[in-house]
Design a protein around this motif. Structure first.
Motif, short mmCIF file in Angstrom:
data_model
loop_
_atom_site.label_atom_id
_atom_site.label_comp_id
_atom_site.label_asym_id
_atom_site.label_seq_id
_atom_site.Cartn_x
_atom_site.Cartn_y
_atom_site.Cartn_z
N VAL A 16 0.72 -1.14 -0.18
CA VAL A 16 -0.21 0.08 0.00
C VAL A 16 1.09 1.27 -0.14
O VAL A 16 0.71 2.07 -0.78
CB VAL A 16 -1.07 0.02 1.11
N VAL A 17 1.91 1.18 0.90
CA VAL A 17 3.04 2.33 0.73
C VAL A 17 3.38 2.39 -0.54
O VAL A 17 3.80 3.75 -1.01
CB VAL A 17 3.90 2.13 1.99
N ALA A 18 3.89 1.62 -1.04
CA ALA A 18 4.67 1.57 -2.44
C ALA A 18 3.83 2.01 -3.47
O ALA A 18 3.99 3.02 -4.06
CB ALA A 18 5.16 0.41 -2.78
N LEU A 19 2.44 1.73 -3.35
CA LEU A 19 1.30 2.12 -4.47
C LEU A 19 1.15 3.71 -4.20
O LEU A 19 1.03 4.45 -5.12
CB LEU A 19 0.20 1.27 -4.11
N VAL A 20 0.96 4.17 -2.88
CA VAL A 20 0.77 5.55 -2.55
C VAL A 20 1.87 6.48 -3.08
O VAL A 20 1.98 7.50 -3.76
CB VAL A 20 0.61 5.78 -1.38
N LEU A 21 3.29 5.90 -2.98
CA LEU A 21 4.47 6.57 -3.28
C LEU A 21 4.34 6.69 -4.94
O LEU A 21 4.83 7.77 -5.36
CB LEU A 21 5.61 6.06 -2.50
N VAL A 22 4.41 5.65 -5.48
CA VAL A 22 4.34 5.60 -6.76
C VAL A 22 3.17 6.52 -7.46
O VAL A 22 3.28 7.20 -8.49
CB VAL A 22 4.34 4.25 -7.54
N GLY A 23 2.10 6.53 -6.79
CA GLY A 23 0.96 7.40 -7.24
C GLY A 23 1.36 8.76 -7.27
O GLY A 23 1.08 9.43 -8.15
N ALA A 24 1.98 9.18 -5.98
CA ALA A 24 2.44 10.56 -5.78
C ALA A 24 3.40 11.07 -6.90
O ALA A 24 3.29 12.12 -7.38
CB ALA A 24 2.72 10.80 -4.26
N VAL A 25 4.35 10.06 -7.23
CA VAL A 25 5.35 10.46 -8.32
C VAL A 25 4.64 10.61 -9.47
O VAL A 25 5.23 11.35 -10.44
CB VAL A 25 6.63 9.63 -8.21
N GLY A 26 3.92 9.67 -9.79
CA GLY A 26 2.95 9.69 -11.11
C GLY A 26 2.43 10.93 -11.23
O GLY A 26 2.19 11.37 -12.55
N VAL A 27 1.47 11.61 -10.12
CA VAL A 27 0.89 12.64 -10.50
C VAL A 27 1.75 13.74 -10.80
O VAL A 27 1.55 14.65 -11.51
CB VAL A 27 0.16 12.94 -9.16
N ALA A 28 3.02 13.61 -10.16
CA ALA A 28 3.91 14.68 -10.58
C ALA A 28 4.55 14.62 -11.68
O ALA A 28 4.65 15.65 -12.92
CB ALA A 28 5.14 14.62 -9.33
N LEU A 59 11.66 2.72 -13.18
CA LEU A 59 12.03 2.11 -11.86
C LEU A 59 10.96 1.91 -10.75
O LEU A 59 10.78 0.99 -10.00
CB LEU A 59 13.05 3.11 -11.40
N LEU A 60 10.06 2.97 -10.77
CA LEU A 60 9.14 2.80 -9.65
C LEU A 60 8.31 1.71 -9.79
O LEU A 60 7.59 1.14 -8.93
CB LEU A 60 8.33 4.35 -9.66
N VAL A 61 7.59 1.66 -11.25
CA VAL A 61 6.61 0.57 -11.52
C VAL A 61 7.13 -0.68 -11.09
O VAL A 61 6.55 -1.76 -10.73
CB VAL A 61 6.28 0.62 -12.85
N ALA A 62 8.29 -1.06 -11.36
CA ALA A 62 9.12 -2.21 -11.25
C ALA A 62 9.31 -2.47 -9.73
O ALA A 62 8.93 -3.48 -9.32
CB ALA A 62 10.58 -2.12 -11.75
N VAL A 63 9.43 -1.40 -9.00
CA VAL A 63 9.59 -1.48 -7.36
C VAL A 63 8.18 -1.99 -6.87
O VAL A 63 8.10 -2.97 -5.88
CB VAL A 63 10.16 -0.30 -6.68
N VAL A 64 7.17 -1.25 -7.44
CA VAL A 64 5.87 -1.60 -7.01
C VAL A 64 5.50 -3.07 -7.29
O VAL A 64 4.76 -3.63 -6.53
CB VAL A 64 4.71 -0.63 -7.51
N ALA A 65 5.66 -3.51 -8.53
CA ALA A 65 5.49 -4.86 -9.04
C ALA A 65 6.10 -5.75 -7.94
O ALA A 65 5.72 -6.80 -7.56
CB ALA A 65 5.78 -4.93 -10.50
N ALA A 66 7.37 -5.54 -7.74
CA ALA A 66 8.13 -6.51 -7.05
C ALA A 66 7.66 -6.53 -5.45
O ALA A 66 7.48 -7.54 -4.92
CB ALA A 66 9.86 -6.00 -7.04
N THR A 67 7.21 -5.12 -4.88
CA THR A 67 6.69 -5.09 -3.71
C THR A 67 5.28 -6.13 -3.52
O THR A 67 5.29 -6.69 -2.64
CB THR A 67 6.36 -3.75 -3.38
N PHE A 144 4.72 5.79 -18.87
CA PHE A 144 3.48 6.50 -18.53
C PHE A 144 2.13 5.62 -18.95
O PHE A 144 1.28 5.61 -18.18
CB PHE A 144 3.44 7.65 -19.48
N GLN A 145 2.31 4.96 -20.06
CA GLN A 145 1.26 4.02 -20.43
C GLN A 145 1.03 2.96 -19.34
O GLN A 145 0.05 2.37 -18.96
CB GLN A 145 1.43 3.43 -21.75
N MET A 146 2.05 2.37 -18.84
CA MET A 146 2.27 1.18 -17.84
C MET A 146 1.34 1.65 -16.40
O MET A 146 0.69 0.94 -15.94
CB MET A 146 3.62 0.62 -17.72
N LEU A 147 1.84 2.87 -16.06
CA LEU A 147 1.24 3.39 -14.72
C LEU A 147 -0.09 3.78 -14.83
O LEU A 147 -0.90 3.47 -14.05
CB LEU A 147 2.22 4.65 -14.33
#
Length: 273
Positions: A16-28, A59-67, A144-147
């Motif tokens: 959940v934390v990883a998804l929230v963080l990647v979501g925040a970076v994705g918004v940016a 990198l972030l999508v890969a980290v979230v998928a791994a988490t 961007f498409q992946m996220l």
């Protein structure tokens, strides 16, 4: 009595934390043209920013998928992921270049609904990656498409009534979500490509020196001029396929999840037992 919804992946706190963080970076990453002031360093490097964000999102999508995988993506869920991602990737080229007819979207909506948000995020990202390799659509837009597709599929898993809502009411909910999400996907993907037009002499391109209201007007004009028809085709295609094929696909997915028994641990008998 309705049985509890079966989830291929149960999201843990770290996921959940990883998804929230990647979501925040994705918004940016998507919204920086409206978040960065005209005199900021980001706006000064408007032509480079999309490339930097694209590399970061990989990198972030890969980290979230791994988490998420670490939190419970077992062998049966991996097998289901492979089948659905391959099917979605194969469906994408069917309507490529034809008024937004993209049947992949309806399959991801239904899969996210049945298999849950965690599985949905991974499925959306992996499917888009596989389809990009299949269609030769690899470029700075792919992360961007992946996220965006991960969000799209995860959102279907977060819809209410996962346990009790069935029949026409559920189909109507999924059709409405698919319609709105198809436009949302197109809009945020426009955000990813729009800044690349910064060097073009056009009244709809991004101007790094303009104020936010002026750029917002330019962006809306850009969406209307370039993608509105395509997004409408994607939305209508998703609704039609959801209403016509949805009942059969939902039954098949739910039957497969029950038989797979994702939440039951895999055990092996000892030799000679």
């Amino acid at each position: 009595m309705t049985s509890p919804a079966v989830r291929a992946v149960r999201l843990g706190p770290r996921s959940v934390v990883a998804l929230v963080l990647v979501g925040a970076v994705g918004v940016a990453a998507f919204g920086w043209p409206f978040l960065a002031p005209p005199d900021s360093q980001v706006s000064a490097h408007a032509e480079d920013a999309p490339w930097l964000f694209a590399g970061l999102l990989v990198l972030l999508v890969a980290v979230v998928a791994a988490t998420i995988s670490e939190s419970g993506l077992g062998p049966k869920a991996v097998a289901m992921l492979g089948v659905l991602a391959a099917t979605g990737a194969a469906l994408r080229p069917i309507g490529a270049g034809t008024a937004g007819i993209e049947p992949m979207f309806f399959l991801l909506v239904l899969s996210g609904r049945v298999l849950g948000p965690g599985f949905g995020f991974v499925l959306g990202s992996v499917t888009m990656f596989a389809s990009a390799l299949l269609t030769g659509g690899v470029g700075p837009w792919m992360p961007f498409q992946m996220l965006a597709m991960g969000w799209f599929t995860m959102g279907a898993g977060l819809l209410p009534g996962a346990v009790r809502l069935r029949g026409r009411a559920e189909l109507a909910l999924l059709a409405c979500y698919g319609f709105l999400a198809a436009f949302a996907y197109g809009t945020i993907m426009n955000l990813a490509g729009w800044p690349f037009m910064g060097a073009m002499a056009s009244n709809i391109s991004f101007d790094p020196h303009a104020a936010v209201p002026a750029n917002l007007a330019r962006f809306l004009a850009y969406c209307l001029a370039t993608s509105m028809g395509w997004d409408l085709g994607r939305a209508v295609c998703t609704v039609v396929l959801t209403l016509t094929l949805g009942p059969a696909v939902l039954r098949a997915l739910r039957r497969a999840t029950r038989r797979a028994a994702f939440e039951a641990p895999v055990t092996f008998d000892a030799p000679g037992a």
